[in-house]
Structure formats: structure tokens, C-alpha cells
Design an enzyme around this catalytic site. Structure first.
Site, PDB file in Angstrom:
ATOM      1  N   TYR A  56       0.814  -1.215   0.000  1.00  0.00           N
ATOM      2  CA  TYR A  56       0.000   0.000   0.000  1.00  0.00           C
ATOM      3  C   TYR A  56       0.851   1.270   0.000  1.00  0.00           C
ATOM      4  CZ  TYR A  56      -4.087  -2.863   0.151  1.00  0.00           C
ATOM      5  OH  TYR A  56      -5.044  -3.771  -0.206  1.00  0.00           O
ATOM      6  N   HIS A 109     -14.808   1.797  -0.825  1.00  0.00           N
ATOM      7  CA  HIS A 109     -13.719   0.868  -0.490  1.00  0.00           C
ATOM      8  C   HIS A 109     -12.557   1.567   0.209  1.00  0.00           C
ATOM      9  CE1 HIS A 109     -15.047  -2.353  -3.668  1.00  0.00           C
ATOM     10  NE2 HIS A 109     -15.778  -2.365  -2.585  1.00  0.00           N
ATOM     11  N   CYS A 117      -6.362   4.577  12.560  1.00  0.00           N
ATOM     12  CA  CYS A 117      -5.748   4.060  13.786  1.00  0.00           C
ATOM     13  C   CYS A 117      -6.681   3.017  14.405  1.00  0.00           C
ATOM     14  CB  CYS A 117      -5.478   5.187  14.781  1.00  0.00           C
ATOM     15  SG  CYS A 117      -4.815   4.552  16.330  1.00  0.00           S
ATOM     16  N   CYS A 136       0.463   7.203  15.960  1.00  0.00           N
ATOM     17  CA  CYS A 136      -0.800   7.839  15.580  1.00  0.00           C
ATOM     18  C   CYS A 136      -0.791   9.289  16.073  1.00  0.00           C
ATOM     19  CB  CYS A 136      -1.984   7.081  16.206  1.00  0.00           C
ATOM     20  SG  CYS A 136      -3.544   7.982  16.030  1.00  0.00           S
ATOM     21  N   GLY A 176     -16.689   1.742 -15.819  1.00  0.00           N
ATOM     22  CA  GLY A 176     -15.343   1.188 -15.619  1.00  0.00           C
ATOM     23  C   GLY A 176     -15.227   0.195 -14.487  1.00  0.00           C
ATOM     24  N   SER A 178     -15.832  -4.105 -13.483  1.00  0.00           N
ATOM     25  CA  SER A 178     -16.048  -5.428 -14.080  1.00  0.00           C
ATOM     26  C   SER A 178     -17.293  -6.112 -13.545  1.00  0.00           C
ATOM     27  CB  SER A 178     -14.825  -6.315 -13.814  1.00  0.00           C
ATOM     28  OG  SER A 178     -14.656  -6.493 -12.428  1.00  0.00           O
ATOM     29  N   ASN A 202     -18.424   1.034 -20.229  1.00  0.00           N
ATOM     30  CA  ASN A 202     -17.263   0.212 -19.881  1.00  0.00           C
ATOM     31  C   ASN A 202     -16.525  -0.177 -21.158  1.00  0.00           C
ATOM     32  OD1 ASN A 202     -15.983  -0.961 -17.515  1.00  0.00           O
ATOM     33  ND2 ASN A 202     -16.448  -2.974 -18.388  1.00  0.00           N
ATOM     34  N   GLU A 204     -15.650  -3.012 -22.106  1.00  0.00           N
ATOM     35  CA  GLU A 204     -16.207  -4.258 -22.674  1.00  0.00           C
ATOM     36  C   GLU A 204     -17.425  -4.612 -21.826  1.00  0.00           C
ATOM     37  OE1 GLU A 204     -12.875  -6.779 -21.894  1.00  0.00           O
ATOM     38  OE2 GLU A 204     -13.245  -6.772 -19.743  1.00  0.00           O
ATOM     39  N   ALA A 220     -13.426   5.077 -21.104  1.00  0.00           N
ATOM     40  CA  ALA A 220     -14.169   6.026 -20.269  1.00  0.00           C
ATOM     41  C   ALA A 220     -13.839   7.472 -20.637  1.00  0.00           C
ATOM     42  CB  ALA A 220     -13.851   5.764 -18.790  1.00  0.00           C
TER      43      ALA A 220
HETATM   44  P1  OAD Z   1     -11.665  -4.418 -12.361  1.00  0.00           P
HETATM   45  O1  OAD Z   1     -10.194  -4.416 -12.664  1.00  0.00           O
HETATM   46  O2  OAD Z   1     -12.278  -5.672 -11.867  1.00  0.00           O
HETATM   47  O3  OAD Z   1     -12.490  -3.992 -13.654  1.00  0.00           O
HETATM   48  C1  OAD Z   1     -12.139  -2.861 -14.395  1.00  0.00           C
HETATM   49  C2  OAD Z   1     -13.100  -2.735 -15.565  1.00  0.00           C
HETATM   50  O4  OAD Z   1     -12.775  -1.544 -16.257  1.00  0.00           O
HETATM   51  C3  OAD Z   1     -13.021  -3.895 -16.581  1.00  0.00           C
HETATM   52  O5  OAD Z   1     -14.321  -4.344 -16.901  1.00  0.00           O
HETATM   53  C4  OAD Z   1     -12.351  -3.235 -17.810  1.00  0.00           C
HETATM   54  O6  OAD Z   1     -12.838  -3.761 -19.037  1.00  0.00           O
HETATM   55  C5  OAD Z   1     -12.760  -1.800 -17.643  1.00  0.00           C
HETATM   56  N1  OAD Z   1     -11.801  -0.841 -18.235  1.00  0.00           N
HETATM   57  C6  OAD Z   1     -10.457  -0.937 -18.339  1.00  0.00           C
HETATM   58  N2  OAD Z   1      -9.946   0.160 -18.885  1.00  0.00           N
HETATM   59  C7  OAD Z   1     -10.995   0.978 -19.164  1.00  0.00           C
HETATM   60  C8  OAD Z   1     -11.120   2.271 -19.768  1.00  0.00           C
HETATM   61  N3  OAD Z   1     -10.061   2.952 -20.195  1.00  0.00           N
HETATM   62  N4  OAD Z   1     -12.368   2.787 -19.887  1.00  0.00           N
HETATM   63  C9  OAD Z   1     -13.466   2.102 -19.459  1.00  0.00           C
HETATM   64  N5  OAD Z   1     -13.401   0.891 -18.897  1.00  0.00           N
HETATM   65  C10 OAD Z   1     -12.186   0.328 -18.745  1.00  0.00           C
HETATM   66  O7  OAD Z   1     -11.905  -3.209 -11.338  1.00  0.00           O
HETATM   67  P2  OAD Z   1     -13.174  -2.915 -10.401  1.00  0.00           P
HETATM   68  O8  OAD Z   1     -14.425  -3.387 -11.041  1.00  0.00           O
HETATM   69  O9  OAD Z   1     -13.084  -1.502  -9.988  1.00  0.00           O
HETATM   70  O10 OAD Z   1     -11.630  -3.880  -4.297  1.00  0.00           O
HETATM   71  O11 OAD Z   1     -12.839  -3.825  -9.161  1.00  0.00           O
HETATM   72  C11 OAD Z   1     -13.712  -3.812  -8.068  1.00  0.00           C
HETATM   73  C12 OAD Z   1     -12.947  -4.037  -6.792  1.00  0.00           C
HETATM   74  O12 OAD Z   1     -12.156  -5.222  -6.906  1.00  0.00           O
HETATM   75  C13 OAD Z   1     -11.927  -2.967  -6.462  1.00  0.00           C
HETATM   76  O13 OAD Z   1     -12.507  -1.849  -5.834  1.00  0.00           O
HETATM   77  C14 OAD Z   1     -10.981  -3.683  -5.572  1.00  0.00           C
HETATM   78  C15 OAD Z   1     -10.845  -4.948  -6.358  1.00  0.00           C
HETATM   79  O14 OAD Z   1     -10.434  -6.077  -5.684  1.00  0.00           O
HETATM   80  C16 OAD Z   1     -10.913  -3.860  -3.163  1.00  0.00           C
HETATM   81  O15 OAD Z   1      -9.703  -3.711  -3.147  1.00  0.00           O
HETATM   82  C17 OAD Z   1     -11.739  -4.041  -1.935  1.00  0.00           C
END
Ligand code: OAD
Length: 234
Positions: A56, A109, A117, A136, A176, A178, A202, A204, A220
Site C-alpha cells: 500500500y 472501499h 488508527c 498515531c 469502468g 467489471s 465500460n 467491454e 471512459a
Molecule cells: P476491475 O479491474 O475488476 O475492472 C475494471 C473494468 O474496467 C473492466 O471491466 C475493464 O474492461 C474496464 N476498463 C479498463 N480500462 C478501461 C477504460 N479505459 N475505460 C473504461 N473501462 C475500462 O476493477 P473494479 O471493477 O473496480 O476492491 O474492481 C472492483 C474491486 O475489486 C476494487 O474496488 C478492488 C478490487 O479487488 C478492493 O480492493 C476491496
């Protein structure tokens, strides 16, 4: 668009991809480089805190070098100009929505640029590393600060407010993401049940594409400004 007043927007990693921040599940994404169980669970933090804090710290440093893209900017413009209710719910832990100027925003998230802390429960802005176990600033305890990030197995933030907004929504837009991670992946169904129109923007079709009445596929940085223009020019 005449009858649209309340808008709820869900964003995910895809909205920040064009700013140079890796998504999680695309080819070469973060979860191909790191195992979720090693860096993004409370168990991982208990087992190997240095590994988790280092991960992180690197991400916190990296996002500070990135800048908002046209999708963040368009959403900030919509937030500023939309006369009705509007809520941007982001799964992202970067601060690019707020740096673009968005105000009506929930980080469900957590937030990379916050520390939490676990001794006194204070949350505070944090831009530096946590690996060196700084005390802290609120209570003085040592070794009790962790990233203010919701890990797998933990409860996302402000869910009551989010579900309330979804029940009031006339339009739900997912950008954006998945659709792989709940509860966010279920928001489209909540919104539909309340009678909202639903739109996916998105790269795709997402895993939840089926649930959206309308879907547009592409980057996006192109789709979002065009959609905002449509909504504001209604
Ligand atoms: P993902 O990586 O699962 O999905 C990203 C999505 O964005 C995919 O469907 C891509 O096709 C799409 N994508 C990529 N580039 C793009 C662009 N330029 N324009 C539009 N779309 C694009 O990410 P999240 O869905 O955000 O959680 O993931 C959800 C959660 O899973 C995150 O918040 C994180 C992760 O584990 C935690 O860490 C708790």
C-alpha cells in the site's frame, strides 16, 4: 431525459485506467501481479504486515504522481452543474474524482490517502509511508495505523446512504467496473427494482452487463464526456 432528477453513478478501476493506474482484473492488472489473499485481507495483514504495508505504501506513492483524466473531469462537471440529486459512489481508492473537483462522492472501499488508527479509531489524511510504523498523531499509540482501505471480508463504507440513494435513483450509471465484486456488483439490480433506468459505460461488457437496459463500450475518457454532454444538454 426530462424525467431524470436523481442520478447515482458507480465507478471502478476503469475510470482511472487512462490516468495510468492499473485496474485489478484486466490482463497485467494488479491481481495478476499480487494475490488478493497476500495483500488485501485482514488475515494477510495479521500474518505479514510488512508485505501489506509495503504494497500500500507503493500504491499510495504512485497515485500521487497521477492526474485526473477527461472521465473524472466530466463527472466533476456533472456534479457541479446537475440541479437534481447526484451521488458518485466509487470503488476506487485513488483521489482522482475529488482532485477533478467532484464533491458528492462516497469512497465505498476506502481511501489510499487516509490512515486509520485501530487503537483510537481516528482516520486522518496520510501521504507518506506506513511501513516505518509512525505513531498515531491522534492518540500517540505506536504501530496501530493501517491503510484506510476496505479489504476482502470487511464491510464497505456508508452502505446505508448508498442503498438509500439507489432507492431514489431515476438513473443508475456504472462506469469502468467489471461487476465482479459485491456488494457494488448488485447495485444495478437494486436500482432497477426501484424503477431506475440503467446504463453501463465500460471498455467491454461487464459480468453484470445483462442487467443494464443500455450499454456503451469503449474508453471512459471518451464515453463519459460524451454522456455528460448529453445529460447536461438535455
Ligand atoms: P476491475 O479491474 O475488476 O475492472 C475494471 C473494468 O474496467 C473492466 O471491466 C475493464 O474492461 C474496464 N476498463 C479498463 N480500462 C478501461 C477504460 N479505459 N475505460 C473504461 N473501462 C475500462 O476493477 P473494479 O471493477 O473496480 O476492491 O474492481 C472492483 C474491486 O475489486 C476494487 O474496488 C478492488 C478490487 O479487488 C478492493 O480492493 C476491496
Amino acid at each position: 431525459m426530462e424525467e431524470i432528477r436523481n442520478i447515482v453513478i458507480l465507478t471502478g478501476a476503469g475510470v482511472s485506467a487512462e490516468s495510468g493506474i492499473d485496474t485489478f482484473r484486466d490482463a497485467g492488472g494488479l491481481w495478476e501481479q499480487h494475490r488478493v489473499e497476500d495483500v488485501a485481507t485482514p488475515e494477510a495483514f495479521a500474518r505479514d504486515p510488512d508485505l501489506v504495508l509495503r504494497f500500500y505504501d507503493m500504491r499510495r506513492e504512485a497515485i500521487q504522481t497521477k492526474v485526473p483524466n477527461p472521465a473524472h473531469e466530466a463527472l466533476a462537471r456533472l456534479d457541479a452543474e446537475w440541479p437534481g440529486e447526484l451521488l458518485i459512489v466509487t470503488q476506487n481508492v485513488d483521489d482522482l474524482h475529488e482532485r477533478a473537483g467532484a464533491k458528492r462522492l462516497i469512497h465505498m472501499h476506502g481511501d489510499h490517502l487516509n490512515a486509520w488508527c485501530t487503537a483510537c479509531d481516528a482516520r486522518m489524511p496520510w501521504t507518506g509511508p506506513l511501513l516505518d510504523r509512525p505513531a498515531c498523531p491522534a492518540c500517540g499509540a505506536g504501530g496501530t495505523l493501517r491503510p484506510d482501505i476496505v479489504w476482502f471480508g470487511e464491510m464497505p463504507y456508508r452502505m446505508d446512504e448508498i442503498y438509500h440513494a439507489l432507492t431514489q435513483a431515476d438513473l443508475f450509471v456504472s462506469i469502468g467496473t467489471s461487476g465482479a465484486v459485491y456488494p457494488a456488483a448488485g447495485f444495478v439490480r437494486e436500482a432497477r427494482q426501484s424503477g431506475a433506468r440503467t446504463l453501463e459505460l465500460n471498455m467491454e461488457p461487464s459480468q453484470g452487463s445483462y442487467w443494464f437496459a443500455e450499454a456503451r463500450h469503449g474508453p471512459a475518457g471518451v464515453l463519459v464526456p460524451a454522456w455528460v454532454e448529453e445529460v447536461l444538454g438535455r
